[in-house]
Design a protein around this motif. Structure first.
Motif, PDB file in Angstrom:
ATOM      1  N   GLU A 279       0.866  -1.183   0.000  1.00 35.78           N
ATOM      2  CA  GLU A 279       0.000   0.000   0.000  1.00 35.78           C
ATOM      3  C   GLU A 279       0.900   1.230   0.000  1.00 35.78           C
ATOM      4  N   ILE A 280       0.773   2.064  -1.038  1.00 40.76           N
ATOM      5  CA  ILE A 280       1.591   3.267  -1.178  1.00 40.76           C
ATOM      6  C   ILE A 280       0.709   4.483  -0.940  1.00 40.76           C
ATOM      7  N   ASP A 281       1.056   5.324   0.036  1.00 42.89           N
ATOM      8  CA  ASP A 281       0.312   6.546   0.338  1.00 42.89           C
ATOM      9  C   ASP A 281       1.247   7.748   0.230  1.00 42.89           C
ATOM     10  N   GLU A 283       1.426  12.232   0.324  1.00 41.04           N
ATOM     11  CA  GLU A 283       0.792  13.502   0.671  1.00 41.04           C
ATOM     12  C   GLU A 283       1.667  14.645   0.173  1.00 41.04           C
ATOM     13  N   ARG A 294      -3.754  14.268  -1.125  1.00 40.07           N
ATOM     14  CA  ARG A 294      -3.362  12.890  -0.824  1.00 40.07           C
ATOM     15  C   ARG A 294      -3.722  11.981  -1.999  1.00 40.07           C
ATOM     16  N   SER A 296      -3.185   7.447  -3.172  1.00 43.23           N
ATOM     17  CA  SER A 296      -2.684   6.134  -2.754  1.00 43.23           C
ATOM     18  C   SER A 296      -2.824   5.138  -3.885  1.00 43.23           C
ATOM     19  N   SER A 297      -2.100   4.039  -3.748  1.00 42.24           N
ATOM     20  CA  SER A 297      -2.172   2.961  -4.731  1.00 42.24           C
ATOM     21  C   SER A 297      -1.872   1.644  -4.037  1.00 42.24           C
ATOM     22  N   ARG A 298      -2.564   0.596  -4.450  1.00 41.30           N
ATOM     23  CA  ARG A 298      -2.310  -0.743  -3.923  1.00 41.30           C
ATOM     24  C   ARG A 298      -1.672  -1.588  -5.011  1.00 41.30           C
ATOM     25  N   LEU A 313       1.279   8.812  -9.273  1.00 41.23           N
ATOM     26  CA  LEU A 313       0.213   9.362  -8.437  1.00 41.23           C
ATOM     27  C   LEU A 313       0.272  10.881  -8.556  1.00 41.23           C
ATOM     28  N   LYS A 325       4.534   7.101   2.600  1.00 40.83           N
ATOM     29  CA  LYS A 325       4.411   6.014   3.559  1.00 40.83           C
ATOM     30  C   LYS A 325       3.966   4.774   2.799  1.00 40.83           C
ATOM     31  N   ALA A 326       4.690   3.676   3.009  1.00 42.37           N
ATOM     32  CA  ALA A 326       4.383   2.442   2.288  1.00 42.37           C
ATOM     33  C   ALA A 326       4.376   1.277   3.266  1.00 42.37           C
TER      34      ALA A 326
END
Length: 348
Positions: A279-281, A283, A294, A296-298, A313, A325-326
């Motif tokens: 999970e890649i987030d 900001e 923000r 995100s990508s899974r 993103l 944050k991953a």
């Protein structure tokens, strides 16, 4: 049919590697692996029984903590076998016979599950308990031991082999890791299809730390001179630092938005196991560190990141920093493990 496909794949690999142009070898600067432990066995019991342990104690200790050593006793693997109609299809990679007496990288045949008739017990090197053992990778024909050097020793004949040199050091890995079966994805097929050796990459260069040390220690004899070899404590995605190395992340201002680009640099798809999820987030931050946008990508088996592939993103707005944050979810992890928590500069 599966054997026919495996044979065809092995033939294609042999042909490709035979005519490959080997670039300057790429070496990741690896530290000793620190995988996240779960509730399962994380070091092989009885590892000191293998015959190599007497002269190669450090290598044996490293191997004992690896997924190779645990290939047969791993509890998740044993659970998976219960649901398979033909569990023997898994044995060749989890308790392989010596690979070198056969055409590498042909998928190996499995060792016997029970002692030969007339024998009270297995020799340690034959016992399936020891999974992917020293013999699996290093034994040649007629008791010869193969490696990157070759040396004179009373213990055994030792011969330098091309499968331990830069041009051939991925072949042994491909023999097993080119197989799709159960939750396992044959990521070596990606390595071959994308001709990673032309970029100087190898399985060994990414997964086995370079070490300077004597290759063996024999009782009553002076130590061998130190040489550059490899740690047998394999690097895996269970180590957050190692997993972070697989992804190159950059942030760039493009007009009124910031594009965060994530590139897969590991030489095969991510993830390599059906149950793994990343999970890649991200900001976008302003000058005060407050979040402006923000995204995100899974990344999972359905939305995998191919070898050399990338995802982008887009964060609307302008800002000097991006927070990344991953997390990694995998079998055995009670909670997802954070493998990246950092702030990146936004490039103009």
């Amino acid at each position: 049919m599966q054997n026919v496909r495996a044979a065809a794949f092995s033939a294609a690999i042999l042909f490709a590697l035979a005519f490959a142009t080997q670039a300057e070898p790429v070496e990741w600067e690896l530290r000793a692996p620190t995988p996240v432990a779960d509730e399962r066995v994380n070091e092989l019991p009885r590892s000191g029984e293998v015959s190599c342990a007497r002269c190669h104690p450090e290598q044996t200790r490293e191997w004992a903590s690896s997924r190779h050593a645990l290939a047969w006793v791993n509890e998740r693997y044993r659970e998976e076998l219960l649901d398979k109609k033909r569990p023997e299809g898994c044995y060749g990679c989890h308790i392989p016979e010596a690979l070198h007496p056969h055409e590498v990288p042909t998928k190996p045949a499995p060792r016997a599950l029970t002692p030969p008739e007339g024998s009270e017990k297995f020799a340690a090197d034959e016992d399936p308990h020891f999974g992917v053992s020293c013999v699996s990778c290093h034994a040649g024909a007629d008791g010869v031991i193969l490696g990157p050097f070759g040396a004179t020793t009373d213990a055994h004949r030792s011969v330098r082999s091309e499968t331990f040199l830069p041009a051939g050091q991925s072949r042994l890995c491909i023999a097993c890791h080119g197989t799709n079966i159960g939750p396992v994805i044959g990521i070596a097929k990606d390595f071959v299809d994308t001709q990673q050796w032309e970029k100087g990459k190898s399985c060994v260069g990414c997964h086995m730390q370079t070490l300077e040390r004597p290759i063996a220690r024999e009782d009553g004899k002076p130590d061998y001179a130190p040489r550059t070899g490899r740690s047998h404590a394999l690097q895996t995605p269970r180590d957050p630092t190692f997993l972070r190395r697989a992804l190159r992340v950059t942030a760039r201002q493009e007009g009124g938005a910031v594009t965060v680009t994530i590139v897969n640099e590991c030489g095969h798809r991510v993830p390599g196991l059906v149950e793994r999820e990343l999970e890649i987030d991200v900001e976008l931050l302003d000058e005060n560190g407050s979040a402006l946008a923000r995204a995100s990508s899974r990344i999972d088996v359905r939305n995998h990141l191919p070898a050399d592939g990338e995802i982008s993103l887009v964060l609307a707005g302008r800002g000097p920093k991006v927070k990344l944050k991953a997390t990694h979810r995998a079998p055995g992890f009670a909670v997802p493990i954070v493998f990246a928590d950092e702030v990146l500069d936004v490039k103009p």
